[in-house]
Enzyme design. Structure first.
Site, short mmCIF file in Angstrom:
data_model
loop_
_atom_site.label_atom_id
_atom_site.label_comp_id
_atom_site.label_asym_id
_atom_site.label_seq_id
_atom_site.Cartn_x
_atom_site.Cartn_y
_atom_site.Cartn_z
N GLU A 198 11.38 32.92 11.78
CA GLU A 198 10.30 32.26 12.54
C GLU A 198 10.45 30.75 12.45
O GLU A 198 10.66 30.21 11.37
CB GLU A 198 8.95 32.68 11.96
CG GLU A 198 7.76 32.22 12.78
CD GLU A 198 6.43 32.56 12.09
OE1 GLU A 198 6.23 33.74 11.72
OE2 GLU A 198 5.62 31.64 11.93
N GLU A 231 5.49 35.88 5.21
CA GLU A 231 5.23 34.59 4.57
C GLU A 231 4.27 34.72 3.40
O GLU A 231 3.05 34.54 3.57
CB GLU A 231 4.61 33.60 5.58
CG GLU A 231 5.56 33.09 6.62
CD GLU A 231 4.92 32.02 7.50
OE1 GLU A 231 3.71 31.76 7.38
OE2 GLU A 231 5.66 31.43 8.31
C1 IDC Z 1 -0.53 31.12 14.21
C2 IDC Z 1 -0.74 31.34 15.69
C3 IDC Z 1 -2.17 31.06 16.06
C4 IDC Z 1 -3.09 31.88 15.17
C5 IDC Z 1 -2.78 31.61 13.70
C6 IDC Z 1 -3.59 32.47 12.75
O1 IDC Z 1 0.17 30.54 16.42
O2 IDC Z 1 -2.39 31.36 17.43
O3 IDC Z 1 -4.42 31.51 15.44
O4 IDC Z 1 -1.41 31.90 13.46
O5 IDC Z 1 -3.33 33.81 12.95
C7 IDC Z 1 3.05 30.66 10.61
C8 IDC Z 1 2.65 32.07 10.76
C9 IDC Z 1 2.10 32.35 12.13
C10 IDC Z 1 1.30 31.17 12.66
C11 IDC Z 1 2.25 29.99 12.80
C12 IDC Z 1 1.58 28.75 13.40
O6 IDC Z 1 3.68 32.98 10.46
O7 IDC Z 1 1.30 33.50 12.05
O8 IDC Z 1 0.79 31.54 13.91
N1 IDC Z 1 2.82 29.69 11.51
O9 IDC Z 1 0.54 28.32 12.57
N2 IDC Z 1 3.67 30.13 9.57
C13 IDC Z 1 3.81 28.81 9.76
C14 IDC Z 1 3.27 28.51 11.01
#
Ligand code: IDC
Length: 282
Positions: A202, A115
């Site tokens: 994702e 991303e």
């Molecule tokens: C989130 C995890 C969370 C963590 C955060 C930061 O669910 O536990 O604290 O990242 O590392 C994404 C990302 C993905 C995110 C997810 C939800 O690829 O890493 O995970 N998200 O925020 N893109 C959109 C949403």
């Protein structure tokens, strides 16, 4: 199904558990999320801090999927930093080793940056992709490569107007059902109808934060559309962390999950039910 960050949740690399996703959920693919670094605490377990240990973990996950006859995406998870060019050298090294080891293995799919966010436009992402893709291609001329798109992999229209100059490349679209609704589905339909290859590497059933806003209706709308277009999708996440996106309840042993609903959160139950239906298991 997508794992959460393997640096934090290494127990998710488990052939036993992947087999439950295959046989009880009807999944044919896993995604291994390898965060490279993180802006807040806890980065010591992530890829750049411990490359050898984390590389080995990824290969264990790939091997488990190969044994089970599943596809496996290796995700270079660059949520931080949002510009993949910050670590091109490390990415080249990582994908060189992997694509040498798994040359001509049909199971593996390389996601070179999940991303891009907080700055880099599509041209910056292309600069990075044009550096990393030839490294993989030198070892494996045909492997499928996924390239993320700007704004947390929402801007697939930018890839449509200026695609990468390689074959077997697909573009990542990501959504979180309570945040990204009709407008992003419309973009997907438009790009799909214009012939853009897309993979949803994702998605979550909730808010983009990963916590709160569980949304059954929007999740179903998305899955219906992707099924209709025959686009693959990977749910975030195979994890037991206390957040809405997690499919498993706190305390679940990720290395040995059970079939059935007993360990599942609201999100896990919905996804398992929809996946089983699609796979003809119920
Ligand atoms: C989130 C995890 C969370 C963590 C955060 C930061 O669910 O536990 O604290 O990242 O590392 C994404 C990302 C993905 C995110 C997810 C939800 O690829 O890493 O995970 N998200 O925020 N893109 C959109 C949403």
């Amino acid at each position: 199904m997508s794992t959460h960050g393997l640096g934090w949740f290494p127990d998710a690399v488990s052939k036993n558990s992947f087999k439950v996703f295959r046989d009880d959920w009807g999944c044919n693919a896993m995604r291994l999320a390898m965060y490279i670094e993180e802006s807040w605490g806890g980065s010591e377990s992530l890829y750049l801090a411990q490359p050898d240990k984390n590389y080995k973990l990824v290969t264990e996950g790939v091997d488990a999927c190969i044994d089970l006859g599943m596809y496996v995406i290796v995700d270079w998870h660059i949520l931080n930093p949002g510009d993949p060019n910050n670590h091109t050298a490390e990415a080249k090294d990582f994908f060189d080793k992997l694509s040498k080891k798994y040359a001509n293995c049909p199971n593996i799919i390389y996601e070179i940056c999940n991303e891009p966010n907080s700055g880099p436009d599509w041209n910056r992402v292309k600069t990075y992709a044009n550096a990393v893709i030839p490294v993989i291609r030198a070892n494996d001329p045909d492997a499928i490569i996924v390239c993320g798109t700007p704004t947390w992999s929402q801007d697939i229209d930018r890839a449509l107007s200026s695609p990468l100059d390689y074959s077997n490349v697909v573009y990542a679209l990501h959504f979180y059902a309570n945040t990204h609704t009709d407008w992003l589905r419309d973009r997907l339909k438009n790009c799909y109808n214009s012939g853009l290859p897309v993979l949803v590497t994702e998605y979550g059933t909730c808010d983009a934060s990963g916590n709160g806003g569980f949304n059954t209706d929007q999740t179903k709308k998305w899955l219906d559309l992707m099924d209709r277009l025959n686009i693959g999708y990977f749910n975030w996440s195979f994890c037991n962390k206390g957040e809405t996106a997690s499919a498993f309840k706190g305390g679940t042993n990720l290395s040995n999950i059970s079939a059935g609903e007993s360990q599942l959160t609201e999100s896990g139950k919905l996804i398992r039910k929809l996946y089983r239906k699609r796979a003809g298991l119920s």
